[in-house]
Design an enzyme around this catalytic site. Sequence first.
Site, PDB file in Angstrom:
ATOM      1  N   HIS A 100       0.865  -1.096  -0.157  1.00 38.68           N
ATOM      2  CA  HIS A 100      -0.045  -0.050   0.097  1.00 38.68           C
ATOM      3  C   HIS A 100       0.840   1.086   0.092  1.00 38.68           C
ATOM      4  O   HIS A 100       2.127   1.233   0.712  1.00 38.68           O
ATOM      5  CB  HIS A 100      -0.890   0.141   1.186  1.00 38.68           C
ATOM      6  CG  HIS A 100      -1.738  -0.919   1.593  1.00 38.68           C
ATOM      7  ND1 HIS A 100      -1.133  -2.249   2.197  1.00 38.68           N
ATOM      8  CD2 HIS A 100      -3.148  -1.200   1.602  1.00 38.68           C
ATOM      9  CE1 HIS A 100      -2.232  -2.951   2.290  1.00 38.68           C
ATOM     10  NE2 HIS A 100      -3.456  -2.389   1.986  1.00 38.68           N
ATOM     11  N   ASP A 103       2.546   1.916   3.569  1.00 39.04           N
ATOM     12  CA  ASP A 103       3.320   1.152   3.893  1.00 39.04           C
ATOM     13  C   ASP A 103       4.712   1.581   3.639  1.00 39.04           C
ATOM     14  O   ASP A 103       5.588   1.480   4.436  1.00 39.04           O
ATOM     15  CB  ASP A 103       3.259  -0.258   3.494  1.00 39.04           C
ATOM     16  CG  ASP A 103       1.702  -0.784   3.322  1.00 39.04           C
ATOM     17  OD1 ASP A 103       0.946  -0.644   4.151  1.00 39.04           O
ATOM     18  OD2 ASP A 103       1.484  -1.981   2.215  1.00 39.04           O
TER      19      ASP A 103
HETATM   20  C1  XUL Z   1      -7.501  -6.376   4.572  1.00 40.09           C
HETATM   21  C2  XUL Z   1      -6.558  -7.142   3.573  1.00 40.09           C
HETATM   22  C3  XUL Z   1      -5.705  -6.000   2.761  1.00 40.09           C
HETATM   23  C4  XUL Z   1      -5.772  -6.055   1.164  1.00 40.09           C
HETATM   24  C5  XUL Z   1      -5.186  -4.879   0.760  1.00 40.09           C
HETATM   25  O1  XUL Z   1      -8.272  -7.529   5.100  1.00 40.09           O
HETATM   26  O2  XUL Z   1      -6.794  -8.030   2.892  1.00 40.09           O
HETATM   27  O3  XUL Z   1      -4.723  -6.060   3.346  1.00 40.09           O
HETATM   28  O4  XUL Z   1      -5.016  -7.201   0.837  1.00 40.09           O
HETATM   29  O5  XUL Z   1      -5.494  -3.554   0.935  1.00 40.09           O
END
Ligand code: XUL
Length: 439
Positions: A100, A103
């Site tokens: 993300h 992150d």
């Molecule tokens: C949340 C989840 C996230 C997604 C990406 O449950 O799985 O980490 O994979 O936003």
Amino acid sequence: MTYFKDVEQIKYKGPKSKNLLAFKYYNPEEIVNGKSMKDQLRFAMSYWHTFTFMGVDPFGSPTMDRPWDSSEDAMEKAIERVHVAFEFMEKAQIPFFCFHDADIAPRGKDLEETNKRLDIIVGVIKEEMKRTGIKCLWGTTNAFGDDKFVHGAGTSCNATVFAYAAAQIKKAMEITKELGGENYVFWGGREGYETLLNTNTGLELDNLARLLHMAVDYAKEIGFDGQLLIEPKPKEPTKHQYDFDVSTVLAFLRKYDLMDHFKLNIEANHATLAQHTFQHELNMARINGALGSVDANQGDLLLGWDTDQFPTNIYDTVLAMYEILLDGGLKKGGLNFDSKVRRASFDEYDLFYSYIAGMDTFARGLKVAAKLLDDGVFEDFKAKRYASYNEGLGKDIVDNKIGFKELEAYALEHGVTKNTSGRQEMLEGILNQYIMETE
Ligand code: XUL
Ligand code: CO
């Protein structure tokens, strides 16, 4: 700076090895079903769970005091995390990562500063990618953590929040492209609701579709040719997430004419939260031509939330790989460990043990699934089970040649033939035998 001094690169040593820092089943170059294990499994590290999860839970503070996080300066810390992340991936032989925006770089005081920070970190990541050959499986934006997203992002009741979410996605798509990301993920963080007493679901869903159409247009405009993915989840953080499960997302994509542009990112623990098996969700995506990528983890049968544990259940990985192989492999997708070590596994070497356990379980799953397919165990059984549709009456049904009147005439004249056993327990016994005997 080296942080994992006690670890050389993790190597395959075979199932008899007692070396805890070695693969017992994952042998990257070994050919399974026509491709190397490395290319079949396309393992990815989740940046968030591996390098930003510090062991916080609703009842307690961080437990993971990482040596690489020593700088007081947020940007210096972020840069050091890039270096240690690549050291870790190199040593654990993980060929991809997923991230993300939030992150990799600390948020700035405003969008402009955040974007500048992202550009700096992306530069550092690119150098490490060049040095190591490690690639980006997918990127995404975190449009759920910040308090502005309290009512959702694309489904917020506040149009200025919708705009902010769009701006974040725009930037996250740009940096994913810059990093050569093979996919871009939309997980509907807070796209859902708590109560219908204050929620206009019709407008919220229309708006979510508008946001996704804008993303499709923008991807085209900047020449991002990665696959766009939606990741279903039924609940958490909201009581009712709009992207509930595979079938719900498929209905949404069809309604809003988005089916040609999206595939699905299936997460094991999200499947079980929706009261489905992981295999069921993969199967539903596969038969609809929408299996994109996988978030590999597992939940806990006794806990009702998203525990994101490393996948160590061999049954699940065999059956998951079975669906994936039936789909012709992962293609642009991969197996992203959206998994985190337990709060009490706070030592940094636990990161290696957990990834080794997950990678070995999937590697073994791949081999067993490939053998089951090679030997035609379940596919031959299924072919025989549905053989009545290959000729005569059944073929006429499948070819859409007959209707109620002809079927009634048939039933009146012939009645039904005897049913045969479904043989579930016999098949489960064979599955066990393959799991235990496959070389
Ligand atoms: C949340 C989840 C996230 C997604 C990406 O449950 O799985 O980490 O994979 O936003
Ligand atoms: Co996920």
